[in-house]
Design an enzyme around this catalytic site. Structure first.
Site, PDB file in Angstrom:
ATOM      1  N   TYR A  20      -1.491 -25.731  10.921  1.00 46.07           N
ATOM      2  CA  TYR A  20      -1.431 -26.604  12.095  1.00 46.07           C
ATOM      3  C   TYR A  20       0.008 -26.760  12.597  1.00 46.07           C
ATOM      4  O   TYR A  20       0.431 -27.855  12.964  1.00 46.07           O
ATOM      5  CB  TYR A  20      -2.034 -27.980  11.780  1.00 46.07           C
ATOM      6  CG  TYR A  20      -3.377 -27.899  11.109  1.00 46.07           C
ATOM      7  CD1 TYR A  20      -4.476 -27.363  11.780  1.00 46.07           C
ATOM      8  CD2 TYR A  20      -3.555 -28.316   9.792  1.00 46.07           C
ATOM      9  CE1 TYR A  20      -5.710 -27.252  11.159  1.00 46.07           C
ATOM     10  CE2 TYR A  20      -4.789 -28.206   9.163  1.00 46.07           C
ATOM     11  CZ  TYR A  20      -5.861 -27.674   9.854  1.00 46.07           C
ATOM     12  OH  TYR A  20      -7.081 -27.565   9.232  1.00 46.07           O
ATOM     13  N   TYR A 150     -15.991 -33.031  11.286  1.00 42.83           N
ATOM     14  CA  TYR A 150     -15.106 -31.908  10.975  1.00 42.83           C
ATOM     15  C   TYR A 150     -15.670 -31.194   9.753  1.00 42.83           C
ATOM     16  O   TYR A 150     -15.985 -31.828   8.744  1.00 42.83           O
ATOM     17  CB  TYR A 150     -13.682 -32.384  10.694  1.00 42.83           C
ATOM     18  CG  TYR A 150     -12.778 -31.261  10.231  1.00 42.83           C
ATOM     19  CD1 TYR A 150     -12.180 -30.411  11.154  1.00 42.83           C
ATOM     20  CD2 TYR A 150     -12.557 -31.028   8.882  1.00 42.83           C
ATOM     21  CE1 TYR A 150     -11.378 -29.358  10.743  1.00 42.83           C
ATOM     22  CE2 TYR A 150     -11.758 -29.980   8.460  1.00 42.83           C
ATOM     23  CZ  TYR A 150     -11.176 -29.153   9.394  1.00 42.83           C
ATOM     24  OH  TYR A 150     -10.384 -28.101   8.971  1.00 42.83           O
TER      25      TYR A 150
END
Length: 432
Positions: A20, A150
């Site tokens: 990320y 998620y």
């Protein structure tokens, strides 16, 4: 940062791509070289010690360098570190599957070992689709899930993450199109009424003819929300799945192995899924391994014609080294007073984070089991809040509007106080 640390970071920046994160000129945020880890502490190369509030992304439930887990790893590597699982078997894998079958809800009878949490979800999705085909319902090729969920970063898992508030909207064209019901409105401790599940029930009823399975995170949505919801809602979903002949997949990767106060999130609702995914804490943070469990009914459907077998086989499936550590890890957990420990952590997290509720930049403060969350009104600036947390002596990795802790179960009362006070102070100093 000392010279050794600076050189390591420079070498890292030249060749490594972190999760990320951007690379090159767009890279933002500091990077902290770790020299060692022990107990609940990370020691940086400059000598600073940080109390770890993340359990290495929720996996290291017994902390670092635990002597029992170290011994299991050493013993197994002297025998064999790996052997393929196609046509072969070994004691660590069989023992692990026996334990998982024994501690998960009773109808789960088959265990498919895999490499990671995301892969466990991929396996669950493929099981559900292949099951429906094997039962003569190939038109049931979609999944139904809920918003704020998620389930991982691989393509099948991404397709059942929230398409709007999640991190995968760039890949919309690649992903299968599934169905998304509103997230449960009531919090974990709120009373539940059947009417609360009506939007979900209506969507499932309208599309049951094409839905293979419902997939969700039981009672606690992780990365997508860090928010608990009423167990009664989950129980109602189980009933609705049964009414419509739809499988229920429980993604217990984050919630499994005691994190929410029960051994599995499903236990809060007293329900059993048809398929369950576990990972993260399975090996105590030592090695990557996950598992997808299913009922005998699901397994028989998957193995029916036309396929006749489950079409999946990871290269490192049932890795003996990971399985041996997982066995030791589960033995350590199950022989400990984990339920009392998690209750203590929940109470201490709640007390320590309570002052944050009065801060103007805070929208909510909540805890569930060994999970403590401060939700801010605006997204936090990682380049500002991360160094501040490190300066305060803790390792907390916020994201979006969530500053949260999921500490190892071995975290002491004093260390929980260090974590929570640092979180409150960091939020106070970086939000309006």
């Amino acid at each position: 940062m000392d010279g050794v640390a600076r050189r390591l970071v420079e070498r890292d920046r030249a060749v490594v791509w972190h999760p990320y994160a951007a690379v090159g000129p767009g890279a933002r945020g500091p990077l902290y070289p770790v020299a060692s880890a022990s107990g609940v502490r990370l020691t940086l190369t400059d000598g600073r010690e940080l109390v770890d509030g993340m359990s290495s992304w929720w996996a290291a439930i017994h902390g670092y360098r635990h002597p029992v887990l170290d011994a299991a790893a050493h013993a197994q590597i002297d025998t064999m570190s790996h052997v393929m699982f196609g046509g072969l078997t070994h004691e660590p894998a069989v023992a692990l599957c026996e334990t998982l079958m024994a501690i998960t809800p009773e109808p789960l009878r088959r265990v498919f070992l895999c490499d990671s949490g995301s892969v466990a979800v991929e396996v669950a999705i493929k099981m559900a689709l292949q099951y429906q085909t094997g039962r003569g319902r190939p038109e049931r090729g979609r999944l139904l899930t809920i918003r704020r969920g998620y389930h991982g970063d691989t393509s099948g898992a991404m397709a059942v993450c929230d398409p709007d508030t999640g991190m995968h909207h760039l890949f919309t064209g690649l992903l299968s199109r599934h169905l998304f019901a509103p997230a449960p409105a009531r919090a974990f401790a709120d009373p539940f009424e059947d009417a609360d599940a009506e939007p979900f029930a209506a969507l499932l009823a309208a599309h049951a003819h094409e839905v293979a399975a419902v997939i969700l995170e039981p009672v606690l949505q992780g990365t997508g929300a860090m928010r608990g919801y009423a167990p009664g809602w989950l129980a109602r979903v189980r009933e609705l799945c049964d009414e419509h002949g739809v499988l229920l997949v429980a993604d217990e990767i984050a919630t499994g192995f005691g994190r929410t106060g029960e051994l599995f999130g499903c236990d809060h609702a007293g329900i059993s899924p048809d398929i369950m995914c576990v990972g993260k804490a399975l090996t105590g943070g030592y090695l990557t391994m996950a598992a997808t469990l299913c009922t005998e009914e699901v397994a028989e459907g998957v193995c029916s014609p036309p396929a006749g077998a489950f079409m999946h086989g990871p290269t490192f499936m049932a890795n003996p080294l990971a399985a041996a550590v997982a066995n030791a890890n589960l033995g350590l957990l199950l022989s400990s007073p984990w339920r009392e420990t998690v209750r203590r952590l929940e109470a201490e997290l709640a007390a320590g984070l309570a002052p944050a509720a009065d801060l103007p930049g805070v929208a909510d403060v909540r805890t569930l089991g060994a999970v403590g969350v401060i939700e801010t009104r605006e997204p936090v600036d990682m380049a500002v809040i991360q160094p501040l947390l490190v300066d305060l002596g803790v390792w907390i990795r916020p994201f979006g509007r969530l500053v949260y802790a999921m500490p190892p179960f071995v975290t002491s009362t004093a260390d929980v106080a260090t974590l929570t006070s640092a979180m409150v102070e960091a939020v106070a100093r970086t939000t309006g």
